[in-house]
Design an enzyme around this catalytic site. Structure first.
Site, short mmCIF file in Angstrom:
data_model
loop_
_atom_site.label_atom_id
_atom_site.label_comp_id
_atom_site.label_asym_id
_atom_site.label_seq_id
_atom_site.Cartn_x
_atom_site.Cartn_y
_atom_site.Cartn_z
N LEU B 272 24.54 14.88 102.83
CA LEU B 272 23.20 14.44 103.21
C LEU B 272 23.22 13.56 104.45
O LEU B 272 22.19 13.13 104.93
CB LEU B 272 22.57 13.67 102.05
CG LEU B 272 22.04 14.57 100.93
CD1 LEU B 272 21.65 13.75 99.73
CD2 LEU B 272 20.85 15.39 101.41
N ARG B 273 24.42 13.28 104.95
CA ARG B 273 24.50 12.40 106.10
C ARG B 273 23.73 12.98 107.29
O ARG B 273 23.09 12.26 108.04
CB ARG B 273 25.95 12.16 106.49
CG ARG B 273 26.17 10.80 107.16
CD ARG B 273 27.51 10.76 107.83
NE ARG B 273 28.62 10.83 106.90
CZ ARG B 273 29.16 9.77 106.32
NH1 ARG B 273 28.70 8.58 106.58
NH2 ARG B 273 30.17 9.92 105.50
N GLY B 274 23.80 14.30 107.43
CA GLY B 274 23.09 14.96 108.53
C GLY B 274 21.60 14.68 108.48
O GLY B 274 20.99 14.29 109.47
N THR B 277 20.82 10.96 109.29
CA THR B 277 20.98 10.65 110.70
C THR B 277 19.88 11.28 111.52
O THR B 277 19.32 10.67 112.44
CB THR B 277 22.34 11.17 111.20
OG1 THR B 277 23.31 10.81 110.26
CG2 THR B 277 22.67 10.58 112.54
#
Lengths: 542, 334
Positions: B272-274, B277
């Protein structure tokens, strides 16, 4: 107007003296009277002129604690580093300069009080060169290998014959365009050219550069950066001698096209081929794992501490140091009349660790006519599979091809797989099979990477039908003897290898060669008909 | 070359400049990775950024740039009274830096000469609340990379060695640059960078001439050149400060959140970092443009920056993931 290498070098030195902002000069020359004369000439550069070598410690470079003086005086003594002094730094044996040092020097050159850098590159072969990050930041380059001592007798390059007219407003645009037409991507190049032109004008006592100045400046700063030759009518055409070299007197040799480029196709290879080599090396007792072990002082498995100097990056082992110093305390106290703990340089013990070095896979690919016809495409596919495995293990990869009469280094060791794949895809096939030359080049490459602290592994892909001997003659018998002799030398050097037979059927001679190399022998299996037809029918249906 | 080249005077390279401005607006986006050829102005842009950033208020003499007296670590000595403004730290991590230099270690000077057990802070302490810049990041040694990954994730540097047990905050924006021809970056480290930019040398002659002209003017008369661009740098700095405030007020409609999620699913980016960010970057971008509400346009404009380096990639894929992202963004957001 033309300048020979020596004149270029001396002129560059004069310019650097006039404008230290030009960064520096890279000199490619083996040590000898000519280079000595050049080094003598560097005396004119900004003082102090200091020499450093690739293994220089951070402390010597940037300054820091003077340990010996601190310990004997019992109070803090600092010493200044070479870079603090500014002036000129002469880097010897630059071809051995590690990336870390290069980065630090580059940083110093970007920063305030940048030193003028004289880089002495003693590289003997193409693969050996000063770090690009530093070459990029030096305006000038001179190759003094071809200069003889007699050439030095002439007077220095200046004064040049000068034209009267001063350069036009468009100088800047022209220089930029010349750089671009020479295929120089970096924008530092035209900036250096401009600066050099101004310095030239300054030397002649003028404020604005003349057209001669600009021409000379471009010759000095752009020539060695050029990646392509711009289209000019007076350029001598490259030598055309490769047409006649295809050996035609071989018995039973059929007409082969000179060159053909084949796309890589999927090949069948065991999944864990690289693991197999590893396992074998472990058995052979030459170290284990992905690369051979070497001793380091920063990381890895701890080894017993050793007495040593606190050089760059070494970590002090306090306990061992104290243990070494303990017996001497009374004696030293009496000798100096000072109380407290007495530690001398000789007591210092540093930590040591065993670490693994990176591995380099050197692919030596047979691209001869016979191999190309048989299964070059499949061999390419096999390499791609191995590259995938190499990527997973963070190995470096290097690519050599041999065909016609000689071997060629297509790609020096790199971790960039995209680049490797691109070179591989454009690898042409055709010509004879100079197996011995291929082995020789692979060995040279292996030894070179070994000297850089990496562990080389050679992967030979060939059909084993050697027909060109080392001296380039089309002689099947001599070729086989040469290949076997090369293999013995390689084995004696202790280089790991893997032999993949790409012929239509396994070649007994190649199996023998693999044994000589002490390498596993693997005939590339035929793509089985069932899978092929499955693939074809899927493609047709889709 | 003591003074950095003014940020606003950099010709072209709009995407790189935009990425850097976005991280200045919202440092939690998490850094910029700049990949490109030599001599394309990567280092110039990073060093210029330092001059552009608003100053931060720190406790005098604090080794980790703490904002409040209570945040100063207990091992720090010689702490002054009161606070003062200092430029945002931009710390260079040189390639050959040893672990000791990076994390800090026992102060050998003091240990040997005074017999004191003191901690000598490293680069990570210096970079706290600022930027950590790594040139040639792809050539960084693996053990330093491991260390950075750990600190970048936890925001805390823990030193346990030579009888020391020290911890201090180390929150910094990671800026890396490199030349992909020389080697690739481990996916784990790649993931730590919030945004990524590919730069190339300008190909048209007019732009190249302009670059050379400005650099030449800068070197000939640095003072005059700085004066000429001072106002524009100040404008950017003010806009960054305004945007930081605007960020708090910015509305994020559910529709846009939906767009972001849909885009990430379509791209198949890991974790889920994408998404996070991309959302942060889009919000910072909206604030930069002084728009009151986050819209699809903002997401589209920064999608490449935020997602390009996050796709599960084929090591042998030549085209790179940039083209793939552009295509899918077109498909999903239209």
């Amino acid at each position: 107007m033309s300048l020979d290498s020596w004149q270029q070098a001396t002129l560059a030195l004069q310019l650097l003296t006039a404008d230290p902002g030009l960064g520096g000069i890279v000199v490619r020359a083996r040590s000898g009277p000519v280079r000595d004369a050049f080094i003598a000439a560097t005396k004119t550069l900004t003082a102090p002129v200091q020499r450093i070598h690739p293994q220089i410690s951070d402390e010597a470079l940037f300054g820091g604690l003077d340990l010996t003086a601190t310990l004997s005086a019992g109070k803090l003594v600092e010493k200044s580093g070479i870079l603090d002094a500014g002036g000129t730094v002469v880097l010897t044996m630059a071809e051995r300069c590690p990336a870390g040092l290069a980065a630090k020097l580059a940083l110093a050159m970007d920063g305030p009080d940048a030193p003028t850098l004289v880089i002495l590159d003693e590289g003997a072969e193409d693969g050996e060169a000063a770090p690009t990050i530093l070459m990029e930041r030096c305006a000038f380059f001179a190759d003094l290998n071809e200069v003889t001592y007699r050439d030095l007798a002439g007077e220095s390059a200046l004064p040049l014959e000068r034209t009267r007219e001063t350069a036009t407003e468009n100088t800047l645009a022209e220089v930029t365009e010349v750089a671009m037409r020479l295929g120089i991507d970096s924008l530092r190049a035209p900036l250096f050219a401009l600066r050099a032109a101004k310095a030239l004008a300054g030397l002649a006592g003028q404020t604005e550069p003349s057209t001669t100045d600009i021409e000379t400046a471009c010759v000095l700063t752009l020539t060695h950066r050029a990646t392509r030759v711009p289209q000019e009518p007076d350029q001598t055409p490259p030598e055309m001698d490769n047409a006649s070299e295809t050996p035609s007197d071989m018995p039973g040799q059929m007409e082969l096209p000179d060159e053909m480029i084949l796309d890589a196709i999927k090949a069948l290879l065991p999944d864990n081929l690289l693991d197999q080599i590893t396992a074998r090396t472990a058995r052979a007792g030459r170290g284990a794992g992905s690369g051979a072990q070497r001793k380091g002082n920063r990381r890895g498995r701890p080894l017993p501490a050793r007495p040593g100097r606190l050089y760059d990056g070494a970590r002090i082992d306090l306990i061992s140091t104290l243990r070494a110093a303990a017996p001497w305390q009374t004696i030293r106290r009496q000798a100096t009349g000072r109380a407290g703990l007495h530690i001398r340089q000789s007591d210092i013990h540093t930590k040591r660790y065993a670490i693994r070095s990176d591995r380099v896979l050197i692919f030596a690919v047979d691209a001869s006519g016979s191999a190309a016809l048989a299964r070059l495409a499949e061999a390419k596919g096999a390499i791609e599979l191995l590259l995938g495995q190499a990527y997973a293990r963070r190995d470096h990869v290097s690519l050599i091809s041999f065909r016609g009469t000689s071997a060629e280094l297509l790609l020096p060791p790199t971790r960039s797989l995209v680049q490797t794949k691109r070179r591989l895809a454009s690898l042409p096939g055709g010509g004879g099979t100079p197996l011995a030359a291929g082995l020789q080049e692979a060995m040279a490459q292996a030894l070179q990477t070994h000297s850089k602290g990496l562990t080389p592994t050679m992967i030979l892909l060939t059909d084993g039908r050697a027909n060109i001997s080392l001296d380039g003659e089309a002689n099947r018998k001599q070729a086989a003897t040469d290949a076997s002799r090369m293999a013995q030398v390689i084995r004696a050097q202790g280089i790991d290898a893997l032999v993949i037979d790409t012929g239509n059927r396994p070649e007994p001679a190649l199996r023998t060669l693999a044994q000589t190399l002490d390498a596993p022998y693997l005939p590339l299996p035929r793509a089985d008909a069932q899978r092929l037809s499955d693939a074809v029918s899927t493609a047709l249906d889709g | 070359m003591t003074t950095p080249f003014p940020f606003s005077a950099i010709v072209g390279q709009d995407e790189m400049k935009r990425a850097m401005i976005l991280t200045a607006i919202d440092p939690s986006i998490g850094g910029v990775l700049v990949f490109g050829d030599r001599g394309t102005g990567k280092s110039t842009a990073v060093r210029a950024l330092a001059g552009l950033l608003p100053p931060i208020r720190v406790v005098k003499g604090c080794p980790v740039n703490s904002a409040k007296r209570t945040d100063v670590p207990d091992w720090a000595q010689n702490i002054g009274r009161g606070t003062h403004d200092v430029p945002t730290p931009v710390v260079d991590l040189p390639l050959g830096a040893t672990e000791d230099r990076v994390t800090g270690a026992l102060d050998i000077e003091k240990a040997l000469s005074a017999g004191e057990k003191a901690f000598q802070p490293g680069l990570l302490a210096k970079a706290n609340r600022g930027y950590l810049y790594i040139d040639e990041v792809n050539l960084l040694e693996d053990h330093i990379v491991d260390l950075l990954l750990d600190v970048a994730q936890s925001g805390e540097n823990v030193v346990e060695r030579e009888g020391l047990s020290i911890r201090h905050p180390a929150r910094f924006v990671l800026v890396g640059s490199g030349n992909p021809e020389e080697g690739e970056l481990r996916p784990q480290l790649l993931d730590r960078f919030g945004l990524s930019v590919d730069v190339a040398s300008p190909k048209d002659i007019a732009t190249r001439v302009e670059v050379v002209k400005r650099r030449d003017a800068f070197e000939n008369d640095t003072a005059a050149f700085l004066l000429r661009w001072q106002a524009e740098d100040a404008t950017i700095r003010d806009r960054i400060l305004t945007a930081r405030d605007a960020l708090k007020e910015l509305k994020t409609p559910d529709k846009t959140l939906h767009d972001v999620a849909e885009l990430c699913v379509a791209l198949g980016s890991d974790g889920l970092r994408g998404e996070l960010t991309l959302l942060k970057a889009a919000r910072a971008y909206a604030a930069w443009r002084a728009d009151p509400t986050l819209t699809r346009t903002h997401v589209r404009d920064v999608a490449g920056l935020a997602l390009r380096h996050r796709l599960r990639r084929d090591p042998l894929d030549e085209a790179g993931t940039g083209a793939r992202v552009t295509r899918i963004v077109e498909d999903v957001l239209g």
